[in-house]
Design a protein around this motif. Structure first.
Motif, PDB file in Angstrom:
ATOM      1  N   LEU A 161       1.225  -0.526  -0.156  1.00 23.22           N
ATOM      2  CA  LEU A 161      -0.078   0.017   0.152  1.00 23.22           C
ATOM      3  C   LEU A 161       0.474   1.332  -0.275  1.00 23.22           C
ATOM      4  CD1 LEU A 161      -2.131  -1.218   2.678  1.00 23.22           C
ATOM      5  CD2 LEU A 161      -2.436  -1.347  -0.198  1.00 23.22           C
ATOM      6  N   LEU A 162       0.251   2.185  -0.678  1.00 21.60           N
ATOM      7  CA  LEU A 162       1.202   3.995  -0.346  1.00 21.60           C
ATOM      8  C   LEU A 162       0.946   3.972   0.469  1.00 21.60           C
ATOM      9  CD1 LEU A 162      -0.052   4.924  -4.289  1.00 21.60           C
ATOM     10  CD2 LEU A 162       2.084   3.941  -3.271  1.00 21.60           C
ATOM     11  N   ASP A 163       1.774   4.685   1.276  1.00 22.63           N
ATOM     12  CA  ASP A 163       1.770   5.703   2.460  1.00 22.63           C
ATOM     13  C   ASP A 163       3.001   6.556   2.597  1.00 22.63           C
ATOM     14  OD1 ASP A 163       0.701   6.112   5.268  1.00 22.63           O
ATOM     15  OD2 ASP A 163       1.850   4.058   5.855  1.00 22.63           O
ATOM     16  N   ARG A 164       2.725   7.516   3.627  1.00 25.23           N
ATOM     17  CA  ARG A 164       3.736   8.423   3.900  1.00 25.23           C
ATOM     18  C   ARG A 164       5.051   7.972   3.843  1.00 25.23           C
ATOM     19  NH1 ARG A 164       2.382  13.853   5.006  1.00 25.23           N
ATOM     20  NH2 ARG A 164       0.140  13.690   4.954  1.00 25.23           N
ATOM     21  N   THR A 165       5.916   8.201   3.535  1.00 22.70           N
ATOM     22  CA  THR A 165       7.386   8.507   4.420  1.00 22.70           C
ATOM     23  C   THR A 165       7.683   9.533   4.462  1.00 22.70           C
ATOM     24  OG1 THR A 165       9.396   6.799   3.277  1.00 22.70           O
ATOM     25  CG2 THR A 165       8.072   7.927   1.821  1.00 22.70           C
ATOM     26  N   HIS A 166       8.766   9.466   5.024  1.00 27.21           N
ATOM     27  CA  HIS A 166       9.961  10.875   5.461  1.00 27.21           C
ATOM     28  C   HIS A 166      11.499  10.776   5.014  1.00 27.21           C
ATOM     29  CE1 HIS A 166       6.695  11.860   7.653  1.00 27.21           C
ATOM     30  NE2 HIS A 166       6.594  12.833   7.745  1.00 27.21           N
ATOM     31  N   VAL A 167      11.794  11.486   4.667  1.00 24.26           N
ATOM     32  CA  VAL A 167      13.773  11.475   4.109  1.00 24.26           C
ATOM     33  C   VAL A 167      14.408  11.344   5.379  1.00 24.26           C
ATOM     34  CG1 VAL A 167      14.887  12.348   2.740  1.00 24.26           C
ATOM     35  CG2 VAL A 167      12.561  12.444   2.138  1.00 24.26           C
ATOM     36  N   LEU A 168      15.205  10.909   6.149  1.00 27.35           N
ATOM     37  CA  LEU A 168      16.000  10.329   6.515  1.00 27.35           C
ATOM     38  C   LEU A 168      17.647  11.158   6.076  1.00 27.35           C
ATOM     39  CD1 LEU A 168      15.543   7.103   8.569  1.00 27.35           C
ATOM     40  CD2 LEU A 168      14.499   9.594   9.104  1.00 27.35           C
ATOM     41  N   ALA A 169      18.178  11.187   4.768  1.00 24.43           N
ATOM     42  CA  ALA A 169      18.996  11.657   4.358  1.00 24.43           C
ATOM     43  C   ALA A 169      18.823  11.549   3.086  1.00 24.43           C
ATOM     44  CB  ALA A 169      20.527  10.087   4.801  1.00 24.43           C
ATOM     45  N   HIS A 170      20.116  12.435   2.347  1.00 24.23           N
ATOM     46  CA  HIS A 170      20.117  12.378   0.693  1.00 24.23           C
ATOM     47  C   HIS A 170      21.465  12.719   0.552  1.00 24.23           C
ATOM     48  CE1 HIS A 170      19.698  15.267  -2.390  1.00 24.23           C
ATOM     49  NE2 HIS A 170      18.804  14.900  -3.020  1.00 24.23           N
ATOM     50  N   TRP A 171      22.716  12.786  -0.253  1.00 20.36           N
ATOM     51  CA  TRP A 171      23.711  12.869  -0.986  1.00 20.36           C
ATOM     52  C   TRP A 171      23.768  12.281  -2.073  1.00 20.36           C
ATOM     53  CZ3 TRP A 171      21.867   8.444   1.825  1.00 20.36           C
ATOM     54  CH2 TRP A 171      21.743   7.313   0.609  1.00 20.36           C
ATOM     55  N   SER A 172      24.316  12.798  -2.868  1.00 20.92           N
ATOM     56  CA  SER A 172      25.245  13.110  -4.019  1.00 20.92           C
ATOM     57  C   SER A 172      26.434  12.214  -4.498  1.00 20.92           C
ATOM     58  CB  SER A 172      24.958  14.145  -5.047  1.00 20.92           C
ATOM     59  OG  SER A 172      26.096  14.813  -4.503  1.00 20.92           O
ATOM     60  N   ARG A 173      26.746  12.010  -5.337  1.00 21.31           N
ATOM     61  CA  ARG A 173      27.725  10.906  -6.558  1.00 21.31           C
ATOM     62  C   ARG A 173      27.447  11.176  -7.775  1.00 21.31           C
ATOM     63  NH1 ARG A 173      29.483   6.027  -3.389  1.00 21.31           N
ATOM     64  NH2 ARG A 173      28.714   7.737  -1.772  1.00 21.31           N
ATOM     65  N   ARG A 174      29.728  11.050  -8.275  1.00 22.31           N
ATOM     66  CA  ARG A 174      29.347  10.764  -9.128  1.00 22.31           C
ATOM     67  C   ARG A 174      29.490   9.180 -10.169  1.00 22.31           C
ATOM     68  NH1 ARG A 174      28.840  14.104 -14.172  1.00 22.31           N
ATOM     69  NH2 ARG A 174      29.939  13.354 -15.293  1.00 22.31           N
ATOM     70  N   ARG A 175      28.173   8.707 -10.676  1.00 26.20           N
ATOM     71  CA  ARG A 175      28.292   7.733 -11.359  1.00 26.20           C
ATOM     72  C   ARG A 175      28.033   6.653 -12.480  1.00 26.20           C
ATOM     73  NH1 ARG A 175      29.669   3.714  -6.599  1.00 26.20           N
ATOM     74  NH2 ARG A 175      28.117   2.261  -7.285  1.00 26.20           N
ATOM     75  N   PRO A 176      28.592   5.507 -12.921  1.00 25.28           N
ATOM     76  CA  PRO A 176      27.843   4.898 -14.148  1.00 25.28           C
ATOM     77  C   PRO A 176      26.702   5.057 -13.668  1.00 25.28           C
ATOM     78  CG  PRO A 176      29.857   3.840 -13.591  1.00 25.28           C
ATOM     79  CD  PRO A 176      29.367   4.715 -12.054  1.00 25.28           C
ATOM     80  N   VAL A 177      25.569   6.060 -15.239  1.00 15.55           N
ATOM     81  CA  VAL A 177      24.265   5.782 -15.445  1.00 15.55           C
ATOM     82  C   VAL A 177      24.031   4.458 -15.924  1.00 15.55           C
ATOM     83  CG1 VAL A 177      24.042   7.156 -13.815  1.00 15.55           C
ATOM     84  CG2 VAL A 177      24.446   6.985 -16.071  1.00 15.55           C
TER      85      VAL A 177
END
Length: 521
Positions: A112-128
């Motif tokens: 089921l869909l539900d509310r979720t909260h962001v605890l951490a967020h980061w970035s980096r350069r990676r193969p995609v």
């Protein structure tokens, strides 16, 4: 190992938050591990439950080391629209800790869909790679990214699955669109989702797309909705923020060592609440990494599991396990155990050329023999097979014959994956050592990191004959994803874990999953 005198002080580059960490004994840097700092702590708990929805064939793990230089990254490019809890969207690059997004939970046998909260967020350069669906949806994601399909969680590429265990998407797979899921209690979300109801979420292609800056998050539900699809995220990285470390690069380079892991585990498994489910070690990182030679945490961990009646398994690429065979044997008298070892080839010259600095084929065969002679089950991952070099019937027959003679209970054979970084190195090596194979490899891997389907099918057919010949064709445990916390099993991938690699525990505790390709390169 030169650990004495290597303590990091406040003026020597120690992270500012670490001295205040409760339980911190010291921080150590050594020449043997350039760029990595080990933070030695006394932990309160070491027994970890595997998150619901994981495809792993076990419910619990023990990780004496926190952080990993081979950590997984489930990431997407910054422009990917992420669904907010209020029904709007936000580009992934603009997501921030504390934001309320849409994730999923399990209830009444449904996701089921539900509310979720962001605890951490980061970035980096990676193969995609660029993922294309039949309804025109296009996303650019990291090679290790995981998406929810009707058969369960799948990595975006085979190399992502190889690095971290699990299965990967292939054309024809149907991805789970958020519009197909009930959304109770989320005002404004249902109307947004209904606009795309009926879209064809069949995967059309996954194509290499170079390198880009990508973004990853940790959410309270372990997933989120973006571009109309359900995405997995790294549940573990946020734990580093509790230590005044960031969830991105620090997770890879700041390793916390739980010095008291054996003692804490012994206390936890003595609890009357502990149900003695299978505990696995080594499916993400090798428990017998070089640092274990210094810290010697595994003997006490093995003793604690065995003494409590807890089934256990160990997956390793190295030979340090031989040090602890007496402990594993002792545990095996009381509980089911499983051991997996990687061995890709026999030719000593080819090994020295392509795999310098690693245990020799004979050393690994000797490890298999010592495990079997000790009366323990052992399964061998023959991975990766090198087209034109180690894939002939004669070479495979000889290798599997040696594996059988060493006493292995079973074997699985997996072809080479050429993931970014490895691909460039391998092609340079191939040009120097076996230039006549360059055109063949270009053809076999022209679509990306994994070999053409026709080659895989031919290899599978030839190997099946050889496995039967050498008595290594046990039922094993087939790969497959699990949807809704294991309620539905999809053994749709033909490659199994070899017999011996997992403990023979009651059927209700065995779950199907994909083996990690233990990289030769």
């Amino acid at each position: 190992m030169r650990w004495a005198g290597q303590q990091v002080g406040d003026d020597d580059g120690a992270l500012p938050g670490m001295p205040a960490l409760k339980g911190l004994v010291r921080s150590v840097q050594t020449p043997e591990f350039a760029g990595i700092t080990f933070h030695e702590v006394r932990a309160r708990s070491v027994l970890n439950r595997v998150p619901g929805g994981s495809p792993m064939p076990f419910g619990w793990t023990v990780n004496p080391y926190r952080g990993c230089s081979h950590a997984c990254t489930y990431c997407v490019v910054g422009s990917t629209p992420v669904l907010r809890a209020d029904g709007g969207t936000v580009p992934m690059a603009d997501v921030r800790p504390g934001d309320a997004l849409v994730g999923t939970v399990h209830g009444n046998g449904l996701r089921l869909l539900d509310r979720t909260h962001v605890l951490a967020h980061w970035s980096r350069r990676r193969p995609v790679v660029r993922v294309r669906l039949a309804d025109g949806t296009t996303m650019v994601v990291g090679t290790e990214h995981r998406l929810l399909t009707r058969a369960g969680w799948r990595h975006a590429t085979a190399e992502g699955a190889a690095d971290h265990g699990g299965a990967w998407v292939v054309p024809g797979d149907v991805l789970v669109g958020a519009e197909t899921l009930p959304a109770p209690g989320l005002a404004g979300v249902r109307d947004v989702l209904d606009e795309s109801r009926g879209a064809d979420r069949t995967l059309v292609s996954v194509e290499p797309a170079g390198e880009e800056t990508v973004y990853d998050v940790t959410t309270t539900t372990g997933d989120y909705v973006a571009a109309g699809l359900v995405h997995h995220n790294c549940f573990a990285r946020n734990t580093h923020t509790y230590l005044d470390l960031d969830a991105g690069d620090d997770f890879d380079r700041q390793v916390v060592v739980k010095l008291n892991a054996p003692e804490v585990l012994a206390r936890e498994v003595r609890s009357p609440r502990w149900t003695r489910e299978h505990v696995a070690m080594g499916t993400n990182t090798d428990p017998y990494q070089r640092a274990e030679g210094r810290y010697r945490l595994m003997p006490g961990i093995i003793r604690a599991l065995g003494a409590s009646g807890t089934p256990l398994s160990i997956l390793t690429k190295g030979t340090l396990l031989a040090r602890d065979l007496p402990e594993v044997v002792a545990a095996g008298r009381d509980v089911p155990v499983g051991i997996g070892v990687s061995l890709a080839l026999l030719d000593p010259d080819l090994h020295r050329s392509v795999e310098p600095g690693t245990p020799t084929p004979r050393a690994r065969l000797d490890l298999v023999r010592r495990i079997a002679d000790a009366g323990l089950p052992v399964g061998v991952f023959v991975a990766p097979v090198l087209p034109g070099l180690t894939d002939s019937d004669a070479a495979l027959d000889a290798l599997l014959g040696e594996i059988a003679a060493a006493g292995a209970a079973g074997a699985s054979v997996l072809a080479l994956h050429l993931r970014p970084g490895t691909r460039e190195w391998f092609h340079a090596w191939l040009a120097r050592e076996h230039s006549h194979l360059l055109e063949r490899y270009a053809a076999l891997y022209r679509r990306g990191a994994y070999v053409q389907q026709a080659y895989r099918e031919d290899l599978k057919a030839r190997v099946a004959v050889l496995l039967r010949r050498h008595g290594l064709d046990g039922s094993g445990h087939h790969m497959g994803g699990r949807l809704d916390g294991g309620r539905g099993v999809a053994p749709d991938n033909p490659e199994p874990w070899p017999d011996g690699a997992l403990p023979r525990v009651p059927a209700g505790l065995v779950r199907d999953t994909a083996p990690e390709q233990l990289s030769l390169l």
